[in-house]
Design a protein around this motif. Structure first.
Motif, PDB file in Angstrom:
ATOM      1  N   CYS A   1       0.834  -1.203   0.000  1.00  0.00           N
ATOM      2  CA  CYS A   1       0.000   0.000   0.000  1.00  0.00           C
ATOM      3  C   CYS A   1       0.870   1.255   0.000  1.00  0.00           C
ATOM      4  O   CYS A   1       1.978   1.266   0.538  1.00  0.00           O
ATOM      5  CB  CYS A   1      -0.901   0.027   1.235  1.00  0.00           C
ATOM      6  N   ARG A   2       0.313   2.318  -0.551  1.00  0.00           N
ATOM      7  CA  ARG A   2       1.037   3.588  -0.624  1.00  0.00           C
ATOM      8  C   ARG A   2       1.143   4.260   0.739  1.00  0.00           C
ATOM      9  O   ARG A   2       2.194   4.780   1.111  1.00  0.00           O
ATOM     10  CB  ARG A   2       0.331   4.519  -1.609  1.00  0.00           C
ATOM     11  N   SER A   3       0.052   4.271   1.490  1.00  0.00           N
ATOM     12  CA  SER A   3       0.019   4.952   2.781  1.00  0.00           C
ATOM     13  C   SER A   3       0.361   3.985   3.902  1.00  0.00           C
ATOM     14  O   SER A   3      -0.337   2.986   4.107  1.00  0.00           O
ATOM     15  CB  SER A   3      -1.370   5.553   3.017  1.00  0.00           C
ATOM     16  N   GLU A   4       1.424   4.290   4.634  1.00  0.00           N
ATOM     17  CA  GLU A   4       1.777   3.433   5.767  1.00  0.00           C
ATOM     18  C   GLU A   4       0.694   3.467   6.838  1.00  0.00           C
ATOM     19  O   GLU A   4       0.375   2.437   7.435  1.00  0.00           O
ATOM     20  CB  GLU A   4       3.116   3.872   6.357  1.00  0.00           C
ATOM     21  N   GLU A   5       0.103   4.628   7.071  1.00  0.00           N
ATOM     22  CA  GLU A   5      -0.936   4.741   8.083  1.00  0.00           C
ATOM     23  C   GLU A   5      -2.150   3.867   7.728  1.00  0.00           C
ATOM     24  O   GLU A   5      -2.625   3.087   8.558  1.00  0.00           O
ATOM     25  CB  GLU A   5      -1.381   6.196   8.228  1.00  0.00           C
ATOM     26  N   ARG A   6      -2.633   3.995   6.491  1.00  0.00           N
ATOM     27  CA  ARG A   6      -3.806   3.212   6.093  1.00  0.00           C
ATOM     28  C   ARG A   6      -3.461   1.730   5.962  1.00  0.00           C
ATOM     29  O   ARG A   6      -4.287   0.862   6.262  1.00  0.00           O
ATOM     30  CB  ARG A   6      -4.385   3.752   4.789  1.00  0.00           C
ATOM     31  N   GLY A   7      -2.244   1.457   5.502  1.00  0.00           N
ATOM     32  CA  GLY A   7      -1.843   0.070   5.354  1.00  0.00           C
ATOM     33  C   GLY A   7      -1.724  -0.656   6.679  1.00  0.00           C
ATOM     34  O   GLY A   7      -2.179  -1.798   6.826  1.00  0.00           O
ATOM     35  N   THR A   8      -1.116  -0.019   7.667  1.00  0.00           N
ATOM     36  CA  THR A   8      -0.984  -0.659   8.980  1.00  0.00           C
ATOM     37  C   THR A   8      -2.338  -0.771   9.683  1.00  0.00           C
ATOM     38  O   THR A   8      -2.589  -1.737  10.410  1.00  0.00           O
ATOM     39  CB  THR A   8       0.007   0.111   9.871  1.00  0.00           C
ATOM     40  N   ARG A   9      -3.217   0.209   9.449  1.00  0.00           N
ATOM     41  CA  ARG A   9      -4.568   0.110  10.011  1.00  0.00           C
ATOM     42  C   ARG A   9      -5.324  -1.075   9.400  1.00  0.00           C
ATOM     43  O   ARG A   9      -6.026  -1.817  10.103  1.00  0.00           O
ATOM     44  CB  ARG A   9      -5.320   1.411   9.776  1.00  0.00           C
ATOM     45  N   ALA A  10      -5.168  -1.265   8.083  1.00  0.00           N
ATOM     46  CA  ALA A  10      -5.802  -2.402   7.426  1.00  0.00           C
ATOM     47  C   ALA A  10      -5.216  -3.712   7.933  1.00  0.00           C
ATOM     48  O   ALA A  10      -5.944  -4.701   8.121  1.00  0.00           O
ATOM     49  CB  ALA A  10      -5.620  -2.298   5.911  1.00  0.00           C
ATOM     50  N   LEU A  11      -3.914  -3.730   8.172  1.00  0.00           N
ATOM     51  CA  LEU A  11      -3.262  -4.925   8.690  1.00  0.00           C
ATOM     52  C   LEU A  11      -3.821  -5.285  10.066  1.00  0.00           C
ATOM     53  O   LEU A  11      -4.098  -6.462  10.351  1.00  0.00           O
ATOM     54  CB  LEU A  11      -1.758  -4.701   8.763  1.00  0.00           C
ATOM     55  N   GLU A  12      -4.017  -4.289  10.916  1.00  0.00           N
ATOM     56  CA  GLU A  12      -4.587  -4.536  12.240  1.00  0.00           C
ATOM     57  C   GLU A  12      -6.008  -5.079  12.133  1.00  0.00           C
ATOM     58  O   GLU A  12      -6.398  -5.995  12.866  1.00  0.00           O
ATOM     59  CB  GLU A  12      -4.564  -3.246  13.058  1.00  0.00           C
TER      60      GLU A  12
END
Length: 316
Positions: A45-56
């Motif tokens: 994912c491009r956004s680390e914030e959105r990507g890590t939130r999706a991972l959680e």
């Protein structure tokens, strides 16, 4: 829903998948369902914030999931190379079973990528062309690997224009989007031909979600502050679109179902709009060998990614 659904996904234990744009929409559902069936999944994912939130979120929904985040901006070829380099450092010599080229942008106002390409052509096609080429050695050494590129029924809006790939002469957002989705299908067509010519069993296929509820529809109006258009898109999603869980099924089918053919195009069966996945109509220009070869050559020149011969596991 009758027909093939997520419960029909075969066991994916021991397999590794990279899913681009997996922070939301059909990309997230695709990653989640592959993880639910035992695959190790990389959310690219491009956004680390959105990507890590999706991972959680994924880990909360699938506690047994083997999943991780990888930063990937398809609008920046440097980021594409960095993603692959990081992957190679973490797993030198490893394989890759599934590459799901899902991320995309839709009908945006004119913008350029970090490398100066029109954003829709740059992100939807060139970024994935480069990513796939750089990951190809891993895919070639993995028995039964598949590459699934997500196109759209909106490819029917326009063939590509080889004389104006970056839509510099006359930018129309929906035509540019259609061209980028045509490029996805021409890429799959030529990739499948090259893999077959090299004797590889890697399957290159394409899919589209029909009309699925995602963040794509409202992104363009939101960028320009067009509140009414954004509201219309939101209402269209609520009233007409199928949920992302259904929109992801064609991608999941192309990635995991038995008997998927190279260069196939999977989409919803009901008018290409909704329903269980099946064979989808595609414009005849997406099967043009000459156009596919010319686009391939142009894409190599624009990205600097020269592809290895499919019969060879050597790098790019």
């Amino acid at each position: 829903m009758t027909g093939w659904n997520a419960s029909d996904i075969p066991d994916q234990s021991g397999r590794t998948a990279v899913v681009t744009g997996a922070n939301s929409g059909i990309g997230y559902v695709t990653a989640r369902e592959l993880a639910r069936r035992g695959a190790r999944v990389v959310l690219a994912c491009r956004s680390e914030e959105r990507g890590t939130r999706a991972l959680e979120l994924l880990r909360s929904e699938v506690p047994s999931a083997q999943a991780e985040f990888g930063r990937l901006d398809l609008g920046d070829l440097g980021s594409v190379r960095s993603f692959v380099a990081s992957y190679d450092r973490a797993e030198p010599g490893g394989g890759l079973d599934l590459l799901i080229n899902n991320a995309g942008v839709m009908a945006l106002p004119y913008r350029q990528t970090a490398d100066g390409f029109e954003s829709q052509f740059g992100v939807n096609h060139l970024g994935h062309f480069a990513l796939t080429g750089l990951l190809l050695p891993r895919l070639l050494r993995t028995p039964g690997a598949r590459i699934v590129t997500v196109s759209s029924a909106f490819h029917a809006l326009s063939n590509i224009d080889m004389g104006d790939l970056n839509s510099e002469r006359n930018y129309r957002r929906w035509i540019a989007y259609g061209r980028s989705k045509t490029a996805n299908l021409l890429f799959t067509h030529e990739l499948a031909r090259r893999l077959a010519a090299g004797g590889s069993d890697v399957v290159a296929a394409a899919a589209h979600p029909g009309y699925a509820e995602t963040n794509l529809q409202a992104a363009g109006p939101r960028m320009e502050g067009r509140k009414f258009a954004e509201r219309v898109m939101w209402l269209g999603n609520r009233v007409l679109a199928q949920p992302a869980t259904a929109g992801a099924l064609p991608s999941l089918h192309a990635a995991t179902a038995r008997g998927v053919r190279p260069d196939s195009f999977t989409g919803p069966r009901v008018l290409g709009w909704q329903g269980a996945p099946g064979k989808s109509w595609r414009a005849k220009w997406t099967l043009n060998d000459g156009a596919a070869e010319r686009l391939w050559a142009a894409s190599e020149g624009l990205t600097g990614v020269r592809w290895p011969e499919p019969s060879s596991p050597s790098g790019v």
